[in-house]
Design an enzyme around this catalytic site. Structure first.
Site, mmCIF file in Angstrom:
data_model
loop_
_atom_site.group_PDB
_atom_site.id
_atom_site.type_symbol
_atom_site.label_atom_id
_atom_site.label_comp_id
_atom_site.label_asym_id
_atom_site.label_seq_id
_atom_site.Cartn_x
_atom_site.Cartn_y
_atom_site.Cartn_z
ATOM 1 N N CYS A 42 -5.256 35.542 -38.268
ATOM 2 C CA CYS A 42 -4.972 36.266 -39.513
ATOM 3 C C CYS A 42 -5.408 35.470 -40.729
ATOM 4 O O CYS A 42 -6.360 35.828 -41.417
ATOM 5 C CB CYS A 42 -3.481 36.542 -39.607
ATOM 6 S SG CYS A 42 -2.811 37.069 -38.061
HETATM 7 N N1 SAJ Z 1 -0.139 26.640 -41.927
HETATM 8 C C1 SAJ Z 1 -0.190 25.475 -42.666
HETATM 9 N N2 SAJ Z 1 0.754 25.253 -43.620
HETATM 10 C C2 SAJ Z 1 1.747 26.160 -43.874
HETATM 11 C C3 SAJ Z 1 1.789 27.345 -43.109
HETATM 12 C C4 SAJ Z 1 0.838 27.566 -42.144
HETATM 13 O O1 SAJ Z 1 -1.083 24.642 -42.463
HETATM 14 O O2 SAJ Z 1 2.582 25.894 -44.749
HETATM 15 C C5 SAJ Z 1 -1.169 26.897 -40.916
HETATM 16 C C6 SAJ Z 1 -0.583 27.091 -39.530
HETATM 17 O O3 SAJ Z 1 -0.518 25.856 -38.856
HETATM 18 C C7 SAJ Z 1 -1.603 28.030 -38.872
HETATM 19 C C8 SAJ Z 1 -2.108 28.867 -40.041
HETATM 20 O O4 SAJ Z 1 -1.803 28.124 -41.235
HETATM 21 O O5 SAJ Z 1 -2.688 27.299 -38.341
HETATM 22 C C9 SAJ Z 1 -1.473 30.262 -40.098
HETATM 23 O O6 SAJ Z 1 -0.094 30.061 -40.139
HETATM 24 P P1 SAJ Z 1 0.936 31.314 -40.167
HETATM 25 O O7 SAJ Z 1 2.310 30.761 -40.153
HETATM 26 O O8 SAJ Z 1 0.598 32.220 -41.269
HETATM 27 O O9 SAJ Z 1 0.693 31.923 -38.749
HETATM 28 P P2 SAJ Z 1 0.196 33.330 -38.167
HETATM 29 O O10 SAJ Z 1 -1.203 33.566 -38.586
HETATM 30 O O11 SAJ Z 1 0.529 33.356 -36.729
HETATM 31 O O12 SAJ Z 1 1.154 34.436 -38.755
HETATM 32 C C10 SAJ Z 1 0.877 35.013 -39.936
HETATM 33 C C11 SAJ Z 1 2.239 35.497 -40.415
HETATM 34 N N3 SAJ Z 1 3.013 34.328 -40.788
HETATM 35 C C12 SAJ Z 1 4.009 34.297 -41.667
HETATM 36 O O13 SAJ Z 1 4.194 35.192 -42.450
HETATM 37 C C13 SAJ Z 1 4.939 33.124 -41.612
HETATM 38 C C14 SAJ Z 1 1.945 36.479 -41.421
HETATM 39 O O14 SAJ Z 1 1.105 35.931 -42.389
HETATM 40 C C15 SAJ Z 1 1.368 37.678 -40.740
HETATM 41 O O15 SAJ Z 1 2.436 38.490 -40.310
HETATM 42 C C16 SAJ Z 1 0.510 37.332 -39.556
HETATM 43 O O16 SAJ Z 1 -0.065 36.076 -39.782
HETATM 44 C C17 SAJ Z 1 -0.533 38.405 -39.429
HETATM 45 O O17 SAJ Z 1 -0.577 39.002 -38.380
HETATM 46 O O18 SAJ Z 1 -1.222 38.668 -40.412
#
Ligand code: SAJ
Length: 433
Positions: free
Chosen positions: A276
């Protein structure tokens, strides 16, 4: 007078007699199927991958967020069945499409899965069906691409059939928020479309949030994910700033996080992975370029986030240099290879970039990840090594890329000759604890 399909579908939603169709039985589709079954609906899942269909019909889940015993119960009760026969797509009263929306090699949207699912559905669309797209995509996909394809059937949207966009909001592995208790945005082509689709989802999802159009719903999702990508990019840049100034970025973040208003904590890391955040914002950037507008925040965040693997590999070079060693021939143990903690998914994982960069420099790279027993990289198969004192001691440098709750940092710190921890941009981390 055409039949009042709106009234009929709303009644079938309330009586749970509606048959729910779900196209795409992955990390979005299968949890949705489970919630619909939990609400008492029969669910017909459709997937083009026969292995997925067969596994589900055996009551075995391939998705971490849907425990096998829960799926098995629904399959046994006849509430969930799966098929790869597209002619059956005329059976469901609601068809939710949850297929992948990756980027192409040139970083442009690849909506081929949406197109193929829509064409399959259009071949079998019947009066009285409601169709919802859940896959994250650029604004206009529902109205400009799906609607014409479906109206080729001669059926009229809003009376003969209903069409809406409702973004999936699955956060894989999130212990608190699942499909049922995450508010659902619904944007219909017509008000009747919004009413019908809202009624069909309402028994399975606690909070419904109708919006005025599919474009509003499509952009809601893109705002959510762009918000994350930009803020992650900001905190990654702050990690680099703190590192150059010899300040612990985590101390700064924790201190900022004491502000009770106007701040939201994000954490630095090796870059962004998953299906995502690294991808979705580029759907919006692509759409806006076609309108001669550059979405600069998306582009800058993408640059910063995609440079992080290289930034951290440079830390390994420095850590080995402290021991008078080159990367070439040195043993580097990468701890954590999934794209985020405590999940079994390596899609777009920045840890893969780290492994690739170290291998290209001649490093002898191994990895440990309790969730990823093996990975295939550039034609090679790497298997997760056990995290024991012996494997840590045998490494010239240990690099913690993705933090998992299962990992023993104390042991690593004690046994590591050199430790690079991508969660901490503090120089002394390269000397171990
Ligand atoms: N990450 C960081 N720092 C942060 C948060 C995340 O480096 O503070 C990295 C994570 O390690 C990962 C990436 O970013 O590699 C994405 O992280 P994520 O927590 O957004 O994970 P996803 O992609 O599994 O889930 C996200 C959902 N997450 C949250 O809302 C917490 C949301 O954005 C969507 O529901 C989902 O993608 C989607 O399907 O779009």
């Amino acid at each position: 007078m055409s039949k009042d399909f709106e009234r009929e579908l709303i009644a079938k939603a309330e009586s749970r007699k509606a048959l729910i169709g779900i196209v795409g039985l992955g990390y979005v589709g299968l949890p949705l199927a489970a919630e619909m079954a939990e609400a008492g609906f029969r669910v017909l899942g459709y997937d083009v991958t026969q292995r997925v269909v067969d596994t589900i019909n055996r009551g075995v889940s391939h998705v971490l967020d849907v425990p096998t015993e829960r799926l098995a119960r629904f399959v046994k009760q006849g509430l969930i069945t799966a098929t790869s026969d597209e002619t059956r797509l005329n059976e469901p009263d609601l068809v939710a499409i949850a297929v992948p929306t990756p980027l192409s090699k040139t970083r442009d949207p690849d909506i081929s899965y949406i197109v193929s699912a829509t064409e399959s559905l259009a071949r079998h669309l019947r009066p009285g069906q409601a169709v919802v797209l859940e896959s994250t995509t650029y604004p206009g996909t529902t109205r400009d691409l799906m609607l014409p394809a479906l109206e080729k059937s001669g059926l009229k949207v809003g009376t003969d059939f209903f069409l809406a966009f409702s973004p999936e909001r699955v956060d894989p592995g999130n212990p608190k928020y699942q499909t049922r208790n995450t508010p659902k945005i619904i944007g219909g082509i017509t008000p009747a479309c919004t009413r019908v689709v809202t009624a069909l989802y309402a028994p399975a999802i606690e909070t419904m949030v109708p919006v005025s159009s599919p474009e509003a719903a499509e952009l809601t999702k893109l705002l959510e994910n762009t918000f994350r990508a930009v803020n992650i990019g900001l905190v990654n840049e702050m990690a680099i700033v703190c590192d150059k100034l010899g300040v612990d970025v985590w101390e700064v973040i924790e201190a900022a996080n004491t502000k009770p208003f106007g701040f939201m904590k994000f954490t630095p890391g090796p870059g962004v992975g998953g299906h995502c955040i690294p991808l979705d914002p580029h759907y919006l950037a692509w759409k806006m370029r076609a309108l001669n507008y550059r979405t600069r925040f998306i582009e800058v965040a993408g640059e910063v986030n995609s440079e992080m693997p290289e930034y951290w590999v440079q830390k390994v070079v420095l850590a080995l240099n402290e021991q008078g060693k080159a990367v070439r021939g040195s043993r580097v143990l990468v701890v954590g290879i999934a794209y985020k903690k405590d999940i079994d998914d390596i899609r777009e994982s920045p840890a893969i970039d780290v492994v690739r960069l170290l291998q290209r420099m001649g490093g002898d790279v191994s990895y440990h990840d309790p969730y990823i027993p093996e990975m295939h990289e550039d034609g090679m198969v790497l298997r997760s090594v056990p995290l024991e004192a012996a494997t840590v001691r045998a490494a010239d440098c240990v690099m913690i890329v993705t933090d998992h709750s299962a990992i023993d940092y104390l042991m690593i710190g004690r046994e590591a000759k050199a430790l690079v921890d991508t969660r901490h941009a503090v120089a002394d981390r390269t000397k171990g604890r």
